[in-house]
Design an enzyme around this catalytic site. Sequence first.
Site, PDB file in Angstrom:
ATOM      1  N   PHE A 145      50.501  -6.251   3.986  1.00  0.00           N
ATOM      2  CA  PHE A 145      49.795  -5.095   4.442  1.00  0.00           C
ATOM      3  C   PHE A 145      50.325  -4.191   3.271  1.00  0.00           C
ATOM      4  O   PHE A 145      51.352  -3.890   3.665  1.00  0.00           O
ATOM      5  CB  PHE A 145      49.274  -5.422   5.775  1.00  0.00           C
ATOM      6  CG  PHE A 145      49.065  -3.551   5.842  1.00  0.00           C
ATOM      7  CD1 PHE A 145      47.706  -4.072   6.406  1.00  0.00           C
ATOM      8  CD2 PHE A 145      49.758  -2.804   7.125  1.00  0.00           C
ATOM      9  CE1 PHE A 145      46.871  -3.239   6.977  1.00  0.00           C
ATOM     10  CE2 PHE A 145      48.618  -2.041   7.275  1.00  0.00           C
ATOM     11  CZ  PHE A 145      47.607  -2.103   7.653  1.00  0.00           C
ATOM     12  N   ASP A 230      57.538  -1.914  -1.129  1.00  0.00           N
ATOM     13  CA  ASP A 230      57.035  -1.069  -0.541  1.00  0.00           C
ATOM     14  C   ASP A 230      58.059  -1.302   1.213  1.00  0.00           C
ATOM     15  O   ASP A 230      57.927  -2.159   2.218  1.00  0.00           O
ATOM     16  CB  ASP A 230      55.576  -1.729   0.460  1.00  0.00           C
ATOM     17  CG  ASP A 230      55.296  -0.975   1.370  1.00  0.00           C
ATOM     18  OD1 ASP A 230      55.106  -0.235   1.993  1.00  0.00           O
ATOM     19  OD2 ASP A 230      53.678  -1.387   1.587  1.00  0.00           O
ATOM     20  N   LYS A 259      56.110   6.333   7.059  1.00  0.00           N
ATOM     21  CA  LYS A 259      56.134   6.217   8.737  1.00  0.00           C
ATOM     22  C   LYS A 259      56.733   6.727   8.862  1.00  0.00           C
ATOM     23  O   LYS A 259      56.434   8.323   9.700  1.00  0.00           O
ATOM     24  CB  LYS A 259      55.834   4.709   8.882  1.00  0.00           C
ATOM     25  CG  LYS A 259      54.737   3.853   8.588  1.00  0.00           C
ATOM     26  CD  LYS A 259      54.533   2.888   9.306  1.00  0.00           C
ATOM     27  CE  LYS A 259      53.437   1.342   9.483  1.00  0.00           C
ATOM     28  NZ  LYS A 259      51.678   2.307   9.356  1.00  0.00           N
TER      29      LYS A 259
END
Length: 404
Positions: A145, A230, A259
């Site tokens: 994801f 990531d 984030k």
Amino acid sequence: MIEDMLRTPDAVRDAERYTAHNYHPLPVVISSAEGAWLTDVDGRRYLDCLAGYSALNFGHRHPKLIDAAHAQLDKLTLTSRAFIHDQFADFCRELAELCGKDLVLPMNTGAEAVETGIKVARKWGYQVKGVTPGQANIVVAEGNFHGRTTTIVSFSTDEDARADFGPYTPGFTIVPYGDLAALADAIDENTVAVLLEPIQGEQGVVVPPEDYLPGVRRVCTERNVLFIADEIQSGLGRTGATFACEHEGVVPDMYLLGKALGGGIVPVSAVAANADVLGVLKPGQHGSTFGGNPLACAVATEVVRLLATGEFQRRSAELGARLHAGLQSLIGKGLVAVRGRGLWAGLDIDPALMSGREACERLAERGVLAKDTHGSTIRLAPPLVITEEEIDHAVAQLAAVLAG
């Protein structure tokens, strides 16, 4: 059921009526928050065990981050990158130092960071490696994801994220996560990068075999391929280290961050790499109106300074050990597996007992908020400011839910 708890369901009904149904939220309407706690419109408090998918690593409204935002709001919020503002250099320098890289490229969302990483890797491949023009490919993992843009969902194996959004972007080869031999076999003369999550979050907090990331690093070096990590969910303290790659002593060629970098206040993302990689970009070849804006830089610089102390990484490691010990005690008592690292856990509930959604609804009734994924799996990712007592409380509520 949880709907019966709500004395003010109008906000839930209006949200259903006036917004596209791209989410299926629990019917809890939050109006305020502080630290690890949320309060709904009826004054009920909930322990936050999701932390905005790690965007709230430092808790809700951390005083230093709020102070930085307030101070910057009184001065300057946006200039665009057409000019240099007084918060920009400090942010880029301090983040580069935290990452151990030469350069930083600020963006806004995690998906933007991933898209930027893809573009940079391709350009590096053509200009530095000498890949045949138009033939660059990137190796990615099943169960990944990385975001929801059309390019990113092109290499997703989650049909909910991917189906009906084609035609899809070519240039990606998908291999099983954790399978080093398959990854090595997929690399050819036109491969420019391997793009991986050090721990797969959306898939259920899946930790790869211990030798996997070191093997990926070795193969990428041997084959002259960029290793892109990531760390948008796994980074910035979540796993008990600044970056999840650190647990195996691995340093990627490129970090993708987001984030928690925005402190739960503004969207901030970044790509960090050395000059021989990020230096391929020239003026006009990539950009963002809001990327690296003064407000974002002011908040993100304070985030980097919080991380530089090491306090939050230590809290995540120590409190994470307590969390995982508590969760392991529930295996055979409704849980069939527990995975994760630091203050991050994926829990597989016995599907004969209940679904992940049902478990989250019942936890919400008991004042704990979490998120399900993939059927009977739920994820826990509390803010790093959570206390021992609050962890014990969360585990106790989960135990009560599993006991029925």
